[in-house]
Design a protein around this motif. Structure first.
Motif, PDB file in Angstrom:
ATOM      1  N   ASP A   6      31.478   4.851  49.881  1.00  0.00           N
ATOM      2  CA  ASP A   6      32.802   5.426  49.659  1.00  0.00           C
ATOM      3  C   ASP A   6      33.424   5.787  51.002  1.00  0.00           C
ATOM      4  N   GLY A   7      34.683   5.463  51.166  1.00  0.00           N
ATOM      5  CA  GLY A   7      35.377   5.769  52.404  1.00  0.00           C
ATOM      6  C   GLY A   7      35.254   4.706  53.471  1.00  0.00           C
ATOM      7  N   ASP A   8      34.448   3.668  53.216  1.00  0.00           N
ATOM      8  CA  ASP A   8      34.286   2.573  54.189  1.00  0.00           C
ATOM      9  C   ASP A   8      35.472   1.630  54.038  1.00  0.00           C
ATOM     10  N   ILE A   9      36.596   2.048  54.573  1.00  0.00           N
ATOM     11  CA  ILE A   9      37.855   1.352  54.326  1.00  0.00           C
ATOM     12  C   ILE A   9      37.900  -0.011  55.001  1.00  0.00           C
ATOM     13  N   ASN A  10      37.291  -0.133  56.184  1.00  0.00           N
ATOM     14  CA  ASN A  10      37.316  -1.423  56.879  1.00  0.00           C
ATOM     15  C   ASN A  10      36.139  -2.322  56.493  1.00  0.00           C
ATOM     16  N   GLY A  11      35.254  -1.838  55.604  1.00  0.00           N
ATOM     17  CA  GLY A  11      34.208  -2.672  55.046  1.00  0.00           C
ATOM     18  C   GLY A  11      33.110  -3.077  56.000  1.00  0.00           C
ATOM     19  N   ASP A  12      32.872  -2.276  57.048  1.00  0.00           N
ATOM     20  CA  ASP A  12      31.829  -2.642  58.008  1.00  0.00           C
ATOM     21  C   ASP A  12      30.491  -1.975  57.682  1.00  0.00           C
ATOM     22  N   GLY A  13      30.415  -1.279  56.532  1.00  0.00           N
ATOM     23  CA  GLY A  13      29.169  -0.656  56.128  1.00  0.00           C
ATOM     24  C   GLY A  13      28.871   0.656  56.814  1.00  0.00           C
ATOM     25  N   MET A  14      29.834   1.207  57.561  1.00  0.00           N
ATOM     26  CA  MET A  14      29.631   2.472  58.265  1.00  0.00           C
ATOM     27  C   MET A  14      30.851   3.360  58.074  1.00  0.00           C
ATOM     28  N   LEU A  15      30.625   4.663  58.162  1.00  0.00           N
ATOM     29  CA  LEU A  15      31.728   5.617  58.162  1.00  0.00           C
ATOM     30  C   LEU A  15      31.927   6.113  59.583  1.00  0.00           C
ATOM     31  N   ASN A  16      33.117   5.897  60.121  1.00  0.00           N
ATOM     32  CA  ASN A  16      33.391   6.342  61.480  1.00  0.00           C
ATOM     33  C   ASN A  16      34.888   6.525  61.673  1.00  0.00           C
ATOM     34  N   ILE A  17      35.271   6.736  62.915  1.00  0.00           N
ATOM     35  CA  ILE A  17      36.665   7.034  63.230  1.00  0.00           C
ATOM     36  C   ILE A  17      37.604   5.892  62.857  1.00  0.00           C
ATOM     37  N   LEU A  18      37.075   4.655  62.826  1.00  0.00           N
ATOM     38  CA  LEU A  18      37.920   3.514  62.456  1.00  0.00           C
ATOM     39  C   LEU A  18      38.396   3.650  61.009  1.00  0.00           C
ATOM     40  N   ASP A  19      37.505   4.114  60.133  1.00  0.00           N
ATOM     41  CA  ASP A  19      37.896   4.338  58.739  1.00  0.00           C
ATOM     42  C   ASP A  19      38.917   5.461  58.637  1.00  0.00           C
ATOM     43  N   LEU A  20      38.730   6.491  59.459  1.00  0.00           N
ATOM     44  CA  LEU A  20      39.648   7.624  59.430  1.00  0.00           C
ATOM     45  C   LEU A  20      41.046   7.202  59.868  1.00  0.00           C
ATOM     46  N   VAL A  21      41.123   6.410  60.931  1.00  0.00           N
ATOM     47  CA  VAL A  21      42.425   5.918  61.399  1.00  0.00           C
ATOM     48  C   VAL A  21      43.084   5.072  60.314  1.00  0.00           C
ATOM     49  N   SER A  22      42.285   4.228  59.649  1.00  0.00           N
ATOM     50  CA  SER A  22      42.819   3.396  58.574  1.00  0.00           C
ATOM     51  C   SER A  22      43.363   4.251  57.432  1.00  0.00           C
ATOM     52  N   LEU A  23      42.622   5.308  57.080  1.00  0.00           N
ATOM     53  CA  LEU A  23      43.062   6.179  55.999  1.00  0.00           C
ATOM     54  C   LEU A  23      44.343   6.912  56.360  1.00  0.00           C
ATOM     55  N   VAL A  24      44.423   7.421  57.584  1.00  0.00           N
ATOM     56  CA  VAL A  24      45.645   8.102  58.023  1.00  0.00           C
ATOM     57  C   VAL A  24      46.841   7.157  57.922  1.00  0.00           C
ATOM     58  N   ASN A  25      46.672   5.919  58.347  1.00  0.00           N
ATOM     59  CA  ASN A  25      47.765   4.942  58.268  1.00  0.00           C
ATOM     60  C   ASN A  25      48.161   4.656  56.827  1.00  0.00           C
ATOM     61  N   LEU A  26      47.181   4.602  55.924  1.00  0.00           N
ATOM     62  CA  LEU A  26      47.485   4.386  54.507  1.00  0.00           C
ATOM     63  C   LEU A  26      48.293   5.546  53.937  1.00  0.00           C
ATOM     64  N   VAL A  27      47.904   6.765  54.283  1.00  0.00           N
ATOM     65  CA  VAL A  27      48.625   7.934  53.783  1.00  0.00           C
ATOM     66  C   VAL A  27      50.053   7.961  54.316  1.00  0.00           C
ATOM     67  N   LEU A  28      50.221   7.686  55.597  1.00  0.00           N
ATOM     68  CA  LEU A  28      51.561   7.692  56.192  1.00  0.00           C
ATOM     69  C   LEU A  28      52.454   6.613  55.575  1.00  0.00           C
ATOM     70  N   ALA A  29      51.852   5.479  55.231  1.00  0.00           N
ATOM     71  CA  ALA A  29      52.617   4.367  54.667  1.00  0.00           C
ATOM     72  C   ALA A  29      52.769   4.481  53.152  1.00  0.00           C
ATOM     73  N   ALA A  30      52.150   5.521  52.549  1.00  0.00           N
ATOM     74  CA  ALA A  30      52.180   5.707  51.098  1.00  0.00           C
ATOM     75  C   ALA A  30      51.581   4.508  50.379  1.00  0.00           C
ATOM     76  N   ASP A  31      50.580   3.852  50.978  1.00  0.00           N
ATOM     77  CA  ASP A  31      49.847   2.762  50.341  1.00  0.00           C
ATOM     78  C   ASP A  31      48.635   3.324  49.605  1.00  0.00           C
ATOM     79  N   TYR A  32      48.018   2.474  48.789  1.00  0.00           N
ATOM     80  CA  TYR A  32      46.847   2.938  48.024  1.00  0.00           C
ATOM     81  C   TYR A  32      45.762   1.875  48.019  1.00  0.00           C
TER      82      TYR A  32
END
Length: 211
Positions: A6-32
């Motif tokens: 859960d939360g592995d937004i970029n699908g690399d099998g790890m949770l890190n800052i890259l996923d966090l940046v992706s999530l922030v961009n999704l929230v700002l863009a109102a994407d889901y």
């Protein structure tokens, strides 16, 4: 890594800052994206961002003297907007309509925002777990005709706090000023300030203790 994490937004099998940046961009863009909806409420917002921060940190250490915030207050003071809470603040999401908006550059947290015309989406979060302790702190200044259309405030457990908007400018301390003019003329003025609105009784005694 775990490819189903859960939360592995970029699908690399790890949770890190890259996923966090992706999530922030999704929230700002109102994407889901389902994988980014960490709390499963059908929306992407600051609560998911704080949840992901906590997951990346491997959990958040809570000390015995830490106060889990449950209530926050948005202070509307002319063109300045501030926030306070009864405990630690881990994240803020706010949508503001204003012709002009300037964020407080001294906030000890990460701030991201997106503007379209006069609508501004503001995200405040701690990339490495930073928090606001709950003391009153300025968020931004704006044109006088601004409108706050939505607010979400998250505590360190990624739970939404209750929110109160107030346009009452209240002093932070109790204060009784020296009367003026002094010594007494036929008339004198005594100014005082209170920490909240309430009825008061001001009694004046002479040097012999008479009312």
């Amino acid at each position: 890594g775990d490819p189903g994490l859960d939360g592995d937004i970029n699908g690399d099998g790890m949770l890190n800052i890259l996923d966090l940046v992706s999530l922030v961009n999704l929230v700002l863009a109102a994407d889901y994206e389902v994988v980014a909806d960490i709390n499963g409420d059908g929306m992407l917002n600051i609560l998911d961002i704080v949840s992901l921060v906590n997951m990346i940190l491997g959990g958040r250490t809570i000390h015995t003297d830490d106060v889990i915030g449950t209530r926050s207050q948005i202070h509307l003071e002319g063109s300045m907007v501030s926030i306070s809470a009864n405990g630690q603040i881990a994240g803020i999401q706010m949508t503001v309509i204003a012709d002009y908006l300037k964020l407080n550059e001294n906030l000890p947290m990460d701030v991201e925002f997106r503007s379209e015309g006069n609508q501004h989406i503001i995200l405040v979060y701690g990339l490495h777990g930073e928090i606001l302790p709950g003391n009153k702190v300025q968020l931004f200044t704006s044109s006088d005709d601004y409108e706050i259309t939505s607010v979400i405030v998250a505590n360190i457990l990624s739970e939404a706090m209750e929110i109160e908007l107030t346009d009452r400018i209240l002093p932070d301390v109790f204060e009784l000023s020296q009367n003026y003019p002094n010594p007494f003329n036929p008339h004198t003025q005594i100014q005082f300030a209170l920490g909240k609105n309430e009825l008061v009784s001001l009694k004046i005694y002479d040097i012999q203790g008479r009312l």
